[in-house]
Design a protein around this motif. Structure first.
Motif, PDB file in Angstrom:
ATOM      1  N   ALA A 192     -94.612  83.775  28.009  1.00 12.09           N
ATOM      2  CA  ALA A 192     -94.265  83.072  27.008  1.00 12.09           C
ATOM      3  C   ALA A 192     -93.469  82.267  26.720  1.00 12.09           C
ATOM      4  CB  ALA A 192     -93.527  84.271  26.227  1.00 12.09           C
ATOM      5  N   VAL A 193     -92.668  81.805  28.154  1.00 14.39           N
ATOM      6  CA  VAL A 193     -92.418  80.969  27.816  1.00 14.39           C
ATOM      7  C   VAL A 193     -92.919  79.201  28.556  1.00 14.39           C
ATOM      8  CG1 VAL A 193     -90.434  78.932  30.021  1.00 14.39           C
ATOM      9  CG2 VAL A 193     -89.941  81.667  29.478  1.00 14.39           C
ATOM     10  N   ALA A 194     -93.834  79.541  29.031  1.00 18.04           N
ATOM     11  CA  ALA A 194     -94.924  78.438  29.014  1.00 18.04           C
ATOM     12  C   ALA A 194     -95.207  77.963  27.649  1.00 18.04           C
ATOM     13  CB  ALA A 194     -95.957  78.996  30.301  1.00 18.04           C
ATOM     14  N   ALA A 195     -95.817  78.784  27.217  1.00 14.90           N
ATOM     15  CA  ALA A 195     -96.522  78.374  25.705  1.00 14.90           C
ATOM     16  C   ALA A 195     -95.293  78.051  24.860  1.00 14.90           C
ATOM     17  CB  ALA A 195     -96.775  80.032  25.118  1.00 14.90           C
ATOM     18  N   ALA A 196     -93.774  78.380  25.001  1.00 12.98           N
ATOM     19  CA  ALA A 196     -93.091  77.646  24.128  1.00 12.98           C
ATOM     20  C   ALA A 196     -92.829  76.409  24.839  1.00 12.98           C
ATOM     21  CB  ALA A 196     -92.211  78.875  25.131  1.00 12.98           C
ATOM     22  N   LEU A 197     -93.035  75.601  25.805  1.00  8.00           N
ATOM     23  CA  LEU A 197     -93.710  74.896  26.590  1.00  8.00           C
ATOM     24  C   LEU A 197     -94.334  73.788  26.079  1.00  8.00           C
ATOM     25  CD1 LEU A 197     -91.859  74.843  29.830  1.00  8.00           C
ATOM     26  CD2 LEU A 197     -90.824  73.814  27.983  1.00  8.00           C
TER      27      LEU A 197
END
Length: 424
Positions: free
Chosen positions: A22-27
């Motif tokens: 989820a963090v990677a997708a947000a970035l």
């Protein structure tokens, strides 16, 4: 001064697969590409790769001749990153690491390996902006101080992966430039203790606290991504930014607090005289209980020329050769300026640059007992007076090196030492 690469690269790591994803997708952002390798089938020679860009997600199944992380890096990841770096339409790449992979190994590959068709490592064509570590506030402290294996947790890369959960989750936090602490601790006191540990383990990291797991509504993800990008753009001057550090790097970079807080303390152990190999072998057990991390440089009397690198996380410990001391080696020109300066400042008339330098992060043990055990392992005055010829004859449990089967993987020592239970 020549300008650096225009395309940026951010590494994201975490033991919680969904939270890190989820963090990677947000970035990712516009004109960004997310690359992720799922290594759960690595033992069978199968790797699942996902690439996400503005046009959507593309999945592929890779079959490798040898099921290892090194092959995945060399044969697929590095060539893929090289292609993305040369694509003018790509502005930023987010590399999501498998939960069982430690970020230092990936970062060292980016800094040292030259992909086929390139003239330099990938950091010459991709600007490594930093490492984002994602940890679970509720479970991280127990995981970091424990001895559960990756196999037991279902995070092992292969069936014979002997690493522990502690080794991986500590690496995720310690190597991070931005540390995302997601979820809630069981109690306010647990949160105080978690913060005290992270203050000492990752003093250079920007810390971002999320009360709820990452993800959720799209607007929340956009806000999270923007906040992390802002933190990455405003890192401290001494931030790691994914640059590997060798065994001789300063142990207290970032000026972590040394005072005890909420039962958490950071010990710095420094001595000029060598350890007796058998007594040190017996003493290292104190580093495996009630501690989060121990690391540093060790000098055992039976190997006066070798620098031994000691690293522990929770209940797992490694000791391996990390080169030679400058004393008697004549290798001054072969080391960097920082090491030469440090050796000159601390040079001892008898021992040269040979010394003990350890830091131990304690959260549930008696610091005085650790110091006493290590002090008792040093040579006595009588042993010291016998000289190096006699020291070399001491029985040495650390003198039986074996070659790691994955030694070609950056970040894995070429040699490790067999030892007592808890060592590998």
């Amino acid at each position: 001064m020549p300008e650096g690469p225009e395309t940026g690269l951010t590494l994201v790591c975490g033991a919680d697969r969904a939270a890190a994803a989820a963090v990677a997708a947000a970035l990712r952002g516009p004109r960004g590409v997310l690359v992720a390798h799922d290594l759960r089938g690595l033992g069978e020679g199968v790797v699942h790769r996902r690439v996400v860009d503005d046009e959507g997600a593309r999945d592929a199944v890779l079959e490798l001749a040898h099921g290892c992380v090194a092959c995945t890096l060399r044969d697929d990841l590095l060539p893929l990153l090289l292609r993305l770096a040369r694509d003018a339409a790509v502005r930023h790449v987010v590399l999501l690491l498998d939960p069982g992979m430690e970020p230092d190994a990936a970062a060292e590959a980016l800094h040292t390996l030259v992909p086929e068709g390139a003239q330099e490592p990938l950091t010459g064509v991709l600007a490594l902006r930093g490492v984002v570590g994602v940890i679970d506030a509720e479970t991280w402290l127990d995981d970091a101080g424990g001895d559960e294996s990756l196999v037991e947790r279902g995070l092992a890369l292969t069936a014979d992966d002997e690493r522990t959960v502690a080794q991986v989750v500590v690496a995720h936090a310690e190597y991070a430039d931005v540390l995302v602490v997601a979820g809630r601790c069981p109690s306010p006191w647990d949160r105080v203790r978690l913060d005290a540990v992270l203050d000492r383990l990752a003093p250079r990291a920007e810390r971002l606290t999320l009360a709820d797991p990452p993800g959720g509504a799209p607007e929340v993800a956009v806000e999270l991504g923007a906040e992390i990008v802002t933190r990455l753009a405003d890192l401290r001057p001494d931030a790691r930014r994914g640059v590997p550090e060798d065994a001789h790097a300063p142990l207290l970079r970032g000026q972590p607090p040394l005072a005890r807080d909420a039962g958490v303390s950071l010990l710095h152990v420094g001595h000029r005289r060598p350890f007796h190999p058998e007594r040190l072998h017996a003493a290292v057990d104190v580093l495996l209980h009630g501690t989060i991390r121990a690391r540093g440089r060790v000098w055992v009397a039976s190997q006066p020329e070798h620098v031994l690198r000691l690293e522990s996380a929770g209940g797992a410990l490694q000791i391996g050769v990390a080169g030679t001391w400058l004393a008697g080696s004549g290798a001054w020109d072969a080391v960097d300026d920082e090491r030469r300066a440090a050796a000159a400042l601390r040079w001892d008339e008898r021992f040269g640059d040979r010394e003990q330098q350890l830091v131990v992060l304690v959260h549930d043990a008696d610091p005085a007992a650790i110091v006493a055990a290590l002090d008792a392992a040093l040579l006595t005055d009588a042993e010291l007076a016998r000289g190096e010829a006699a020291w070399r004859r001491f029985p040495d449990p650390f003198a039986h090196p074996h070659t790691d089967p994955c030694a070609e993987l950056p970040g894995v020592a070429d040699e490790a030492f067999d030892g007592s239970e808890g060592e590998r």
